[in-house]
Scaffold this active site. Structure first.
Site, PDB file in Angstrom:
ATOM      1  N   SER A 170       0.807  -1.219   0.000  1.00 10.29           N
ATOM      2  CA  SER A 170       0.000   0.000   0.000  1.00 10.29           C
ATOM      3  C   SER A 170       0.843   1.273   0.000  1.00 10.29           C
ATOM      4  CB  SER A 170      -0.883  -0.006   1.255  1.00 10.29           C
ATOM      5  OG  SER A 170      -1.434   1.264   1.483  1.00 10.29           O
ATOM      6  N   TYR A 184      -1.477   0.465  10.609  1.00  9.09           N
ATOM      7  CA  TYR A 184      -1.742  -0.201   9.322  1.00  9.09           C
ATOM      8  C   TYR A 184      -0.520  -0.071   8.398  1.00  9.09           C
ATOM      9  CZ  TYR A 184      -3.592  -0.816   4.573  1.00  9.09           C
ATOM     10  OH  TYR A 184      -3.775  -1.218   3.268  1.00  9.09           O
ATOM     11  N   GLU A 227       0.230   3.620   1.762  1.00 13.79           N
ATOM     12  CA  GLU A 227       0.324   4.055   3.171  1.00 13.79           C
ATOM     13  C   GLU A 227       1.716   3.782   3.734  1.00 13.79           C
ATOM     14  OE1 GLU A 227      -1.812   5.506   5.731  1.00 13.79           O
ATOM     15  OE2 GLU A 227      -2.623   6.265   3.857  1.00 13.79           O
TER      16      GLU A 227
HETATM   17  P1  NAP Z   1     -11.374  -4.619   1.997  1.00 16.61           P
HETATM   18  O1  NAP Z   1     -12.566  -4.321   1.148  1.00 16.61           O
HETATM   19  O2  NAP Z   1     -11.309  -4.085   3.384  1.00 16.61           O
HETATM   20  O3  NAP Z   1     -11.229  -6.221   2.054  1.00 16.61           O
HETATM   21  C1  NAP Z   1     -10.401  -6.839   2.981  1.00 16.61           C
HETATM   22  C2  NAP Z   1     -10.658  -8.331   2.922  1.00 16.61           C
HETATM   23  O4  NAP Z   1      -9.834  -8.994   3.908  1.00 16.61           O
HETATM   24  C3  NAP Z   1     -12.106  -8.742   3.245  1.00 16.61           C
HETATM   25  O5  NAP Z   1     -12.460  -9.790   2.369  1.00 16.61           O
HETATM   26  C4  NAP Z   1     -11.993  -9.256   4.671  1.00 16.61           C
HETATM   27  O6  NAP Z   1     -12.978 -10.203   5.011  1.00 16.61           O
HETATM   28  C5  NAP Z   1     -10.633  -9.927   4.616  1.00 16.61           C
HETATM   29  N1  NAP Z   1     -10.034 -10.190   5.933  1.00 16.61           N
HETATM   30  C6  NAP Z   1      -9.876  -9.319   6.960  1.00 16.61           C
HETATM   31  N2  NAP Z   1      -9.269  -9.928   7.997  1.00 16.61           N
HETATM   32  C7  NAP Z   1      -9.033 -11.208   7.605  1.00 16.61           C
HETATM   33  C8  NAP Z   1      -8.438 -12.339   8.242  1.00 16.61           C
HETATM   34  N3  NAP Z   1      -7.980 -12.291   9.494  1.00 16.61           N
HETATM   35  N4  NAP Z   1      -8.351 -13.500   7.550  1.00 16.61           N
HETATM   36  C9  NAP Z   1      -8.840 -13.589   6.283  1.00 16.61           C
HETATM   37  N5  NAP Z   1      -9.439 -12.553   5.647  1.00 16.61           N
HETATM   38  C10 NAP Z   1      -9.520 -11.383   6.295  1.00 16.61           C
HETATM   39  O7  NAP Z   1     -10.036  -4.159   1.265  1.00 16.61           O
HETATM   40  P2  NAP Z   1      -9.764  -3.789  -0.286  1.00 16.61           P
HETATM   41  O8  NAP Z   1     -10.009  -2.347  -0.466  1.00 16.61           O
HETATM   42  O9  NAP Z   1     -10.441  -4.788  -1.125  1.00 16.61           O
HETATM   43  O10 NAP Z   1      -8.182  -3.983  -0.342  1.00 16.61           O
HETATM   44  C11 NAP Z   1      -7.610  -5.255  -0.640  1.00 16.61           C
HETATM   45  C12 NAP Z   1      -6.179  -5.282  -0.118  1.00 16.61           C
HETATM   46  O11 NAP Z   1      -5.425  -4.223  -0.705  1.00 16.61           O
HETATM   47  C13 NAP Z   1      -6.054  -5.084   1.404  1.00 16.61           C
HETATM   48  O12 NAP Z   1      -4.948  -5.853   1.820  1.00 16.61           O
HETATM   49  C14 NAP Z   1      -5.723  -3.604   1.535  1.00 16.61           C
HETATM   50  O13 NAP Z   1      -5.018  -3.382   2.739  1.00 16.61           O
HETATM   51  C15 NAP Z   1      -4.875  -3.388   0.303  1.00 16.61           C
HETATM   52  N6  NAP Z   1      -4.886  -2.047  -0.261  1.00 16.61           N
HETATM   53  C16 NAP Z   1      -6.069  -1.434  -0.537  1.00 16.61           C
HETATM   54  C17 NAP Z   1      -6.047  -0.188  -1.132  1.00 16.61           C
HETATM   55  C18 NAP Z   1      -7.326   0.530  -1.499  1.00 16.61           C
HETATM   56  O14 NAP Z   1      -7.271   1.735  -1.739  1.00 16.61           O
HETATM   57  N7  NAP Z   1      -8.455  -0.161  -1.580  1.00 16.61           N
HETATM   58  C19 NAP Z   1      -4.823   0.419  -1.450  1.00 16.61           C
HETATM   59  C20 NAP Z   1      -3.651  -0.267  -1.170  1.00 16.61           C
HETATM   60  C21 NAP Z   1      -3.685  -1.507  -0.590  1.00 16.61           C
HETATM   61  P3  NAP Z   1     -14.435  -9.744   5.586  1.00 16.61           P
HETATM   62  O15 NAP Z   1     -15.277  -9.465   4.372  1.00 16.61           O
HETATM   63  O16 NAP Z   1     -14.860 -10.934   6.362  1.00 16.61           O
HETATM   64  O17 NAP Z   1     -14.212  -8.526   6.426  1.00 16.61           O
HETATM   65  O1  F7E Z   2      -9.100   8.213   4.048  1.00 16.26           O
HETATM   66  C1  F7E Z   2      -9.550  11.639   5.196  1.00 16.26           C
HETATM   67  C2  F7E Z   2      -8.606  10.769   5.970  1.00 16.26           C
HETATM   68  O2  F7E Z   2     -10.049   6.132   5.041  1.00 16.26           O
HETATM   69  C3  F7E Z   2      -8.628   9.068   3.023  1.00 16.26           C
HETATM   70  C4  F7E Z   2      -7.273   2.250   2.495  1.00 16.26           C
HETATM   71  O3  F7E Z   2      -7.806   1.560   1.394  1.00 16.26           O
HETATM   72  O4  F7E Z   2      -6.045   3.741   1.080  1.00 16.26           O
HETATM   73  C5  F7E Z   2      -7.013   3.698   2.114  1.00 16.26           C
HETATM   74  O5  F7E Z   2      -6.564   4.394   3.261  1.00 16.26           O
HETATM   75  C6  F7E Z   2      -8.387  10.459   3.595  1.00 16.26           C
HETATM   76  C7  F7E Z   2      -7.567  10.456   4.898  1.00 16.26           C
HETATM   77  O6  F7E Z   2      -8.442   6.004   3.101  1.00 16.26           O
HETATM   78  C8  F7E Z   2     -12.839  11.251   6.699  1.00 16.26           C
HETATM   79  O7  F7E Z   2      -8.082  11.444   7.113  1.00 16.26           O
HETATM   80  C9  F7E Z   2     -11.554  12.883   6.050  1.00 16.26           C
HETATM   81  O8  F7E Z   2      -6.617  11.485   4.841  1.00 16.26           O
HETATM   82  O9  F7E Z   2     -10.707   6.799   2.684  1.00 16.26           O
HETATM   83  P1  F7E Z   2      -9.684   6.745   3.735  1.00 16.26           P
HETATM   84  P2  F7E Z   2      -6.886   5.937   3.506  1.00 16.26           P
HETATM   85  O10 F7E Z   2      -6.667   6.211   4.927  1.00 16.26           O
HETATM   86  O11 F7E Z   2      -6.137   6.766   2.512  1.00 16.26           O
HETATM   87  C10 F7E Z   2      -4.774   3.162   1.395  1.00 16.26           C
HETATM   88  C11 F7E Z   2      -3.892   3.281   0.183  1.00 16.26           C
HETATM   89  C12 F7E Z   2      -4.882   1.799   1.941  1.00 16.26           C
HETATM   90  O12 F7E Z   2      -4.001   0.966   1.745  1.00 16.26           O
HETATM   91  C13 F7E Z   2      -5.978   1.556   2.929  1.00 16.26           C
HETATM   92  O13 F7E Z   2      -6.246   0.164   3.040  1.00 16.26           O
HETATM   93  O14 F7E Z   2      -9.645  11.026   3.917  1.00 16.26           O
HETATM   94  N1  F7E Z   2     -10.901  11.736   5.787  1.00 16.26           N
HETATM   95  N2  F7E Z   2     -12.742  12.610   6.627  1.00 16.26           N
HETATM   96  C14 F7E Z   2     -11.663  10.696   6.169  1.00 16.26           C
HETATM   97  N3  F7E Z   2     -11.473   9.364   6.083  1.00 16.26           N
HETATM   98  C15 F7E Z   2     -12.472   8.551   6.543  1.00 16.26           C
HETATM   99  N4  F7E Z   2     -12.320   7.197   6.442  1.00 16.26           N
HETATM  100  N5  F7E Z   2     -13.613   9.054   7.089  1.00 16.26           N
HETATM  101  C16 F7E Z   2     -13.869  10.400   7.199  1.00 16.26           C
HETATM  102  O15 F7E Z   2     -14.897  10.824   7.676  1.00 16.26           O
END
Ligand code: NAP
Ligand code: F7E
Length: 323
Positions: free
Chosen positions: A128, A151, A130
């Site tokens: 990520s 995270y 992050e």
């Molecule tokens: P998501 O919607 O939160 O999905 C996470 C998945 O992980 C869900 O299927 C969840 O199952 C499963 N999970 C959580 N804890 C687990 C455990 N202990 N054992 C097995 N499965 C578990 O995330 P996403 O947005 O699809 O992202 C997919 C991956 O990419 C994650 O690793 C995330 O950290 C990473 N990532 C996401 C982003 C983004 O912007 N979306 C960016 C960079 C990296 P449940 O349905 O049961 O909760």
């Molecule tokens: O926040 C701001 C918050 O929670 C984005 C995950 O998929 O991307 C994701 O992480 C921004 C942050 O995503 C609210 O402070 C303002 O600056 O949508 P977010 P994230 O933290 O960037 C990375 C790449 C991952 O890997 C992660 O799994 O938005 N923000 N107001 C807020 N965020 C939330 N959630 N809620 C608010 O009300």
């Protein structure tokens, strides 16, 4: 028929990746957790569709190493996509150890299980942006990590574990360093979906106010459907490697609000209230990815623009609320 195993199959990316691999003719196995309410909504259409018989779900957990060994032995996958994680950054401050176990140690549990059972399988780790945290933009594969949350710290552990199994055991292990990617299937507590759901509810007269935290944070937001293609491409590449995946464009949370509300004919300033409850102990201010390596070596470019992404999400939420 190639065989793939997806952890996190019930999540946003897991559902798009399942779509893609089934369309490519794969036999797909997914790991799901035991939950009190079945969390399979994103897979429902797929499971009842024509390719549904090639999708098999198994109970498993990244916190249950012997179960992972048993599943890998049974499935004998050609490709493993590790998408499972506690993926919410703000929640990771409240569940730091749990996040470290699932999002960090979980990677090494899976890698070790793979090394013991199917070491020639190709492995994708969902790393990520992050991990870059406070590193100045634009961030690329050579940018030093400076994570700003439990995270982010856990993802750095998973990143290096993946590199270590490549170097130590000559396994085909890769990291996709993905910047934020969204879709109508995004969970409702991430900022984009929280905004588009609220826009739909306000436009339908069911809500008046939207409480958000930091509006100044900048993110490089892409469409999840474009990004899963890259996961697959990375495992078809001639060598295992790490790639940044991003659009190369950053926008503030405020800009996201402006476009989303305007698309429904609303003025965001009349509805959005800043609530310190949503501020984080440490914020990531500015993420902007440089994905030129992926473009050069894998021929990948995102297809969806920021404006298309926001309006697609608003339209989907409005269609859902208005029936
Ligand atoms: P998501 O919607 O939160 O999905 C996470 C998945 O992980 C869900 O299927 C969840 O199952 C499963 N999970 C959580 N804890 C687990 C455990 N202990 N054992 C097995 N499965 C578990 O995330 P996403 O947005 O699809 O992202 C997919 C991956 O990419 C994650 O690793 C995330 O950290 C990473 N990532 C996401 C982003 C983004 O912007 N979306 C960016 C960079 C990296 P449940 O349905 O049961 O909760
Ligand atoms: O926040 C701001 C918050 O929670 C984005 C995950 O998929 O991307 C994701 O992480 C921004 C942050 O995503 C609210 O402070 C303002 O600056 O949508 P977010 P994230 O933290 O960037 C990375 C790449 C991952 O890997 C992660 O799994 O938005 N923000 N107001 C807020 N965020 C939330 N959630 N809620 C608010 O009300």
């Amino acid at each position: 028929m190639p065989v793939a195993l997806i952890t996190g199959v019930s999540g946003q990316d897991g559902s798009y990746l399942s779509d893609l691999l089934l369309a490519k003719g794969y036999e797909v196995h997914g790991i799901v957790r035991r939950t009190s309410l079945l969390s399979r909504a994103r897979l429902e259409n797929l499971r009842s569709g024509p390719a549904g018989e090639r999708l098999t779900l198994h109970y498993g957990d990244l916190d249950e190493p012997l179960g992972l060994v048993r599943l890998l032995e049974q499935i004998q996958p050609d490709e493993v996509y590790n998408l499972a994680a506690q993926s919410h950054v703000q929640i990771s401050f409240e569940l730091p150890e749990f996040t470290g176990s699932v999002t960090g140690l979980g990677v090494i549990r899976l890698l070790e299980a793979l090394r013991l059972t199917k070491p020639d399988a190709k492995f994708y780790q969902a790393s990520s942006s992050e991990m870059f945290g406070s590193a100045p933009p634009p961030q690329h594969e050579g940018t030093p990590f400076h994570p700003r949350s439990p995270y982010g710290v856990a993802k750095v552990y998973g990143f290096w574990a993946t590199v270590n199994y490549r170097e130590g055991y000559d396994m085909f292990t890769t990291n996709g360093i993905l910047f934020n990617h969204e879709s109508p299937r995004r969970a409702e507590n991430f900022v984009t979906r929280k905004i588009t759901k609220a826009v739909a509810a306000i436009a339908a007269g069911k809500q008046t106010e939207l409480r958000l935290g930091n509006l100044d944070a900048k993110r490089d937001w892409g469409f999840a459907g474009d990004y899963v293609e890259l996961m697959w491409k990375m495992l078809q590449h001639h060598t295992p490697d790490d790639f940044v995946i991003a659009t190369g464009e950053a926008h503030t949370v405020r800009e996201f609000c402006e476009i989303a509300f305007a698309h429904a004919g609303l003025d965001w300033e009349k509805h959005v209230v800043v609530d310190p409850k949503f501020f984080r102990p440490a914020e990531v201010d500015y993420l902007l990815g440089d994905a030129s390596k992926a473009e050069r070596e894998l021929g990948w470019k995102p297809a969806t623009t920021f404006h298309q992404l926001v309006t697609m999400m608003v339209d989907a939420d409005r269609a859902e609320i208005e029936g």
